[in-house]
Motif scaffolding. Sequence first.
Motif, mmCIF file in Angstrom:
data_model
loop_
_atom_site.group_PDB
_atom_site.id
_atom_site.type_symbol
_atom_site.label_atom_id
_atom_site.label_comp_id
_atom_site.label_asym_id
_atom_site.label_seq_id
_atom_site.Cartn_x
_atom_site.Cartn_y
_atom_site.Cartn_z
ATOM 1 N N PHE A 280 0.888 1.943 7.351
ATOM 2 C CA PHE A 280 0.688 3.279 7.943
ATOM 3 C C PHE A 280 1.989 3.783 8.564
ATOM 4 O O PHE A 280 2.023 4.255 9.700
ATOM 5 C CB PHE A 280 -0.440 3.247 8.973
ATOM 6 C CG PHE A 280 -1.731 2.699 8.426
ATOM 7 C CD1 PHE A 280 -2.311 3.264 7.303
ATOM 8 C CD2 PHE A 280 -2.356 1.599 9.000
ATOM 9 C CE1 PHE A 280 -3.494 2.755 6.768
ATOM 10 C CE2 PHE A 280 -3.534 1.078 8.475
ATOM 11 C CZ PHE A 280 -4.108 1.661 7.360
ATOM 12 N N ASN B 22 0.829 -1.199 0.000
ATOM 13 C CA ASN B 22 0.000 0.000 0.000
ATOM 14 C C ASN B 22 0.873 1.263 0.000
ATOM 15 O O ASN B 22 2.027 1.217 0.421
ATOM 16 C CB ASN B 22 -0.918 0.001 1.227
ATOM 17 C CG ASN B 22 -2.153 -0.865 1.020
ATOM 18 O OD1 ASN B 22 -2.623 -1.021 -0.109
ATOM 19 N ND2 ASN B 22 -2.664 -1.439 2.089
ATOM 20 N N LYS C 160 -15.155 2.505 4.118
ATOM 21 C CA LYS C 160 -14.690 3.246 5.290
ATOM 22 C C LYS C 160 -13.159 3.354 5.301
ATOM 23 O O LYS C 160 -12.604 4.439 5.452
ATOM 24 C CB LYS C 160 -15.190 2.547 6.558
ATOM 25 C CG LYS C 160 -14.756 3.194 7.852
ATOM 26 C CD LYS C 160 -15.391 2.441 9.018
ATOM 27 C CE LYS C 160 -14.745 2.773 10.343
ATOM 28 N NZ LYS C 160 -15.015 4.148 10.792
ATOM 29 N N ALA C 161 -12.486 2.222 5.101
ATOM 30 C CA ALA C 161 -11.019 2.227 5.138
ATOM 31 C C ALA C 161 -10.459 3.106 4.026
ATOM 32 O O ALA C 161 -9.543 3.899 4.237
ATOM 33 C CB ALA C 161 -10.478 0.804 5.020
ATOM 34 N N TYR D 292 -0.897 -10.152 9.946
ATOM 35 C CA TYR D 292 0.317 -9.479 9.457
ATOM 36 C C TYR D 292 1.561 -10.302 9.769
ATOM 37 O O TYR D 292 1.603 -11.019 10.770
ATOM 38 C CB TYR D 292 0.462 -8.105 10.111
ATOM 39 C CG TYR D 292 -0.536 -7.086 9.620
ATOM 40 C CD1 TYR D 292 -0.330 -6.425 8.412
ATOM 41 C CD2 TYR D 292 -1.672 -6.794 10.348
ATOM 42 C CE1 TYR D 292 -1.248 -5.486 7.958
ATOM 43 C CE2 TYR D 292 -2.598 -5.852 9.903
ATOM 44 C CZ TYR D 292 -2.375 -5.208 8.704
ATOM 45 O OH TYR D 292 -3.279 -4.284 8.248
ATOM 46 N N ARG E 121 -17.108 -1.873 4.938
ATOM 47 C CA ARG E 121 -15.824 -1.842 5.637
ATOM 48 C C ARG E 121 -14.731 -1.266 4.718
ATOM 49 O O ARG E 121 -13.924 -0.448 5.122
ATOM 50 C CB ARG E 121 -15.451 -3.257 6.073
ATOM 51 C CG ARG E 121 -14.498 -3.273 7.243
ATOM 52 C CD ARG E 121 -13.889 -4.608 7.532
ATOM 53 N NE ARG E 121 -14.754 -5.763 7.505
ATOM 54 C CZ ARG E 121 -15.596 -6.112 8.456
ATOM 55 N NH1 ARG E 121 -15.723 -5.352 9.526
ATOM 56 N NH2 ARG E 121 -16.320 -7.199 8.358
ATOM 57 N N LEU F 292 -6.814 0.158 1.604
ATOM 58 C CA LEU F 292 -7.444 -0.988 2.246
ATOM 59 C C LEU F 292 -6.395 -1.768 3.025
ATOM 60 O O LEU F 292 -5.328 -2.055 2.489
ATOM 61 C CB LEU F 292 -8.067 -1.915 1.193
ATOM 62 C CG LEU F 292 -9.108 -1.291 0.284
ATOM 63 C CD1 LEU F 292 -9.629 -2.326 -0.702
ATOM 64 C CD2 LEU F 292 -10.269 -0.745 1.109
ATOM 65 N N PRO F 293 -6.697 -2.099 4.294
ATOM 66 C CA PRO F 293 -5.701 -2.868 5.048
ATOM 67 C C PRO F 293 -5.531 -4.240 4.413
ATOM 68 O O PRO F 293 -6.488 -4.853 3.957
ATOM 69 C CB PRO F 293 -6.326 -2.985 6.436
ATOM 70 C CG PRO F 293 -7.788 -2.857 6.221
ATOM 71 C CD PRO F 293 -7.948 -1.929 5.045
ATOM 72 N N PRO G 163 -7.383 -6.314 8.519
ATOM 73 C CA PRO G 163 -8.056 -6.858 7.337
ATOM 74 C C PRO G 163 -8.991 -8.016 7.676
ATOM 75 O O PRO G 163 -9.863 -8.346 6.875
ATOM 76 C CB PRO G 163 -6.914 -7.339 6.434
ATOM 77 C CG PRO G 163 -5.669 -7.248 7.225
ATOM 78 C CD PRO G 163 -5.926 -6.522 8.500
ATOM 79 N N GLU H 140 -11.263 6.861 4.873
ATOM 80 C CA GLU H 140 -10.577 7.380 6.066
ATOM 81 C C GLU H 140 -9.063 7.245 5.947
ATOM 82 O O GLU H 140 -8.319 8.208 6.053
ATOM 83 C CB GLU H 140 -11.068 6.648 7.321
ATOM 84 C CG GLU H 140 -12.475 7.036 7.741
ATOM 85 C CD GLU H 140 -12.943 6.344 9.009
ATOM 86 O OE1 GLU H 140 -13.997 6.740 9.545
ATOM 87 O OE2 GLU H 140 -12.262 5.407 9.476
ATOM 88 N N LYS I 244 -6.410 8.026 11.212
ATOM 89 C CA LYS I 244 -7.421 8.890 10.601
ATOM 90 C C LYS I 244 -8.839 8.617 11.113
ATOM 91 O O LYS I 244 -9.728 9.423 10.895
ATOM 92 C CB LYS I 244 -7.443 8.690 9.080
ATOM 93 C CG LYS I 244 -6.098 8.727 8.425
ATOM 94 C CD LYS I 244 -5.679 10.137 8.134
ATOM 95 C CE LYS I 244 -4.365 10.125 7.354
ATOM 96 N NZ LYS I 244 -3.832 11.451 7.153
ATOM 97 N N ASN J 295 -9.417 0.727 11.007
ATOM 98 C CA ASN J 295 -9.044 0.440 9.616
ATOM 99 C C ASN J 295 -7.769 -0.370 9.434
ATOM 100 O O ASN J 295 -7.260 -0.463 8.328
ATOM 101 C CB ASN J 295 -8.899 1.758 8.842
ATOM 102 C CG ASN J 295 -10.218 2.484 8.728
ATOM 103 O OD1 ASN J 295 -11.261 1.857 8.518
ATOM 104 N ND2 ASN J 295 -10.199 3.781 8.903
ATOM 105 N N SER J 296 -7.205 -0.932 10.491
ATOM 106 C CA SER J 296 -5.922 -1.615 10.297
ATOM 107 C C SER J 296 -6.031 -3.134 10.354
ATOM 108 O O SER J 296 -5.038 -3.827 10.222
ATOM 109 C CB SER J 296 -4.905 -1.137 11.336
ATOM 110 O OG SER J 296 -5.323 -1.481 12.632
#
Lengths: 389, 262
Positions: free
Chosen positions: A147, A24, B238-239, A135, B235, B246-247, A109, B242, A92, A106-107
């Motif tokens: 991140f 990412n 949102k990711a 992870y 989901r 995407l995770p 998956p 924000e 965020k 959001n971290s």
Amino acid sequence: MRAVCWNGITNVQIERVPDPQIINPRDAIVKVTATTICGSDLHLYDGYIPTMQKGDVIGHEFMGEVVEVGKEVKTLRKGDRVVVPSVIACGKCYYCRNNLWSLCDNSNPNAWMAEAMYGFAPAGIYGYSHLYGGYGGSHAEYVRVPFADIGPVKVPDGVSDEQALFISDAFPTGYTGADYCDIKPGDTVAVWGCGAVGLFAMISARMLGAEQVIAIDRFPERLRVARDYCHAVPLNYEGTDVVEELKQMTGGRGPDACIDAVGMEAHGPSLLGLYDKVRQTVRLTTDRATAVRQAIQACRKGGVVSIMGVYGGFLDKFPLGAAFTKGLTLRMSQMHAQRYTHMLMERVAKGEVDPTFVVTHRMSLDEAAQGFELFKHKEDECLRVVFRP
Amino acid sequence: MTVASEQDQRDTLQLKYDPRSWQQVNVGREERLLSTIAGAALTLCGLWRRKTVGLTTALGGLLLYRGLTGRSVLYRLLDLNTVKESPSTVMPLPDGSGVRVKRAVTILRPADELYHFWRDFAGTVPVHPFVEQITPIGDKSWHWLVRLPGGEFVEWDSVLTEDIPERLIAWRFMGERLESVGGRIRFDPAPADQGTIVTLEVEFKRPDKLSLLNIIPSGMILSRVPEQLVREELRRLKALMEAGELPQAQPRESEKEARRNA
């Protein structure tokens, strides 16, 4: 690259796995220079955290050197020395914005997995089961850091790898635990567990103004470290009534706050402790509760019980009646690392505290299997093992 | 602004069922599974042992009917219902052709930003599992390339049916072998400074082909899969809005392929 893989209960091995890659835009790749076995790694090792898969790379408390950054990462450059918080947070969402980093939306998956278990999902954690995101872990030569513009903290020159390492997890965990205690002048804080998290909780309680800190464990060498490095009064729980002892050490009042730095694999000399052990072995309960039970029993009326030891599932014989009757405040969470990392790094850089006192063993990654055994059984006065990949 | 709109209230009211209707599913999910298994076992058992064939097979048949259809005669007479489907997230379509899934998520971004992101459609590809590409055809239609879980490709067209700026977008699908008939997304302000409540509503068709999936009707698998899909879409939205990404713990298969070929 070489990495420590989990291959089953009490079975970890060094294996060759593919190098991690940038996926990412906010990613970085970090070449690990120091990584340490955390007490919570033992819950994985002993098979108490569900959703582990054979071959998962474990480890989450680490530091290293940035070797590659994604295109959105403006704050880091190749060659930077960084320490990385073990909980992954986007910075965020509502939770990150409110300083509740380990609850990041959001971290993770695999949020759906955790939602099914816990109602809502916690943040992802490096190398800590698929429930926490799946992870890749840090007991490896390289780690992918998502991140990376938010989490990693640069290590100033003059601060060694081992001095910075524990700002990844054990130090902020201890600090979170002490911060939850709402310490006021004159307070006594009792800490169950003299592992690294417990010891850092004691140091943090002192930083926050506690007058007396009491360290509870059964290993004399750990109690000695607590006394010598954390200015704590040692209390060996074996062969004594901890609750009564604590009452007498506080003029009959009881500690104002109690920190559980033990978690789900507590050892207890009592019948109830044996009962827990049997039920956990046959998987009738997932979590053993001796430490938190004692903390609730010992805490003064209206006090705070702060839980930093990890719990994963269901607890049996939890004395909610005592907690309710005494009007206790229970506070708990994975640590919110990013809230404290910069402040702790400053204190370390200024020489106010030197976290290296917890390091007892240094090994190469190839010795991981011995390292885990040594740490689990606390052989050779082992307090913390640091791998230098 | 969490008060349900007039439309929502109507939706909920439609669900008010007549418990005495013969058509009403009144057996819960776990119970149906058990009934089906026990019914099948009894039926086989009855056919095997000739002596008691009549009674055992009849009982097995009854249990099978109960499990597969979710309708229990006994429960109807006793006015019982053990279905626990949360009615606000999954509801059967009035004509019985499928289900409608409706779920909400709160996103810490302003409504106009979310609205414009969705209104573009083409940019929402990462939000939809299975969707490979969305290309605009004219102002109000899009062409969707969908890769089904088996690896097979299907193509659909969507057309905009409602568009209230910064508030609501609705669309209908056209094409062959549709999984989804259409949907709508609504943006309402969340309390305090918590951003926007995004409500996504998608209608799913029961598959045309007779398969194991639709023998076991809507209460079970058919409503689970669409619900997970909508959950996942929200989901991801949102990711993406924000965190900006995407995770992911592992590279996607397509990325691994690209790297191998590079």
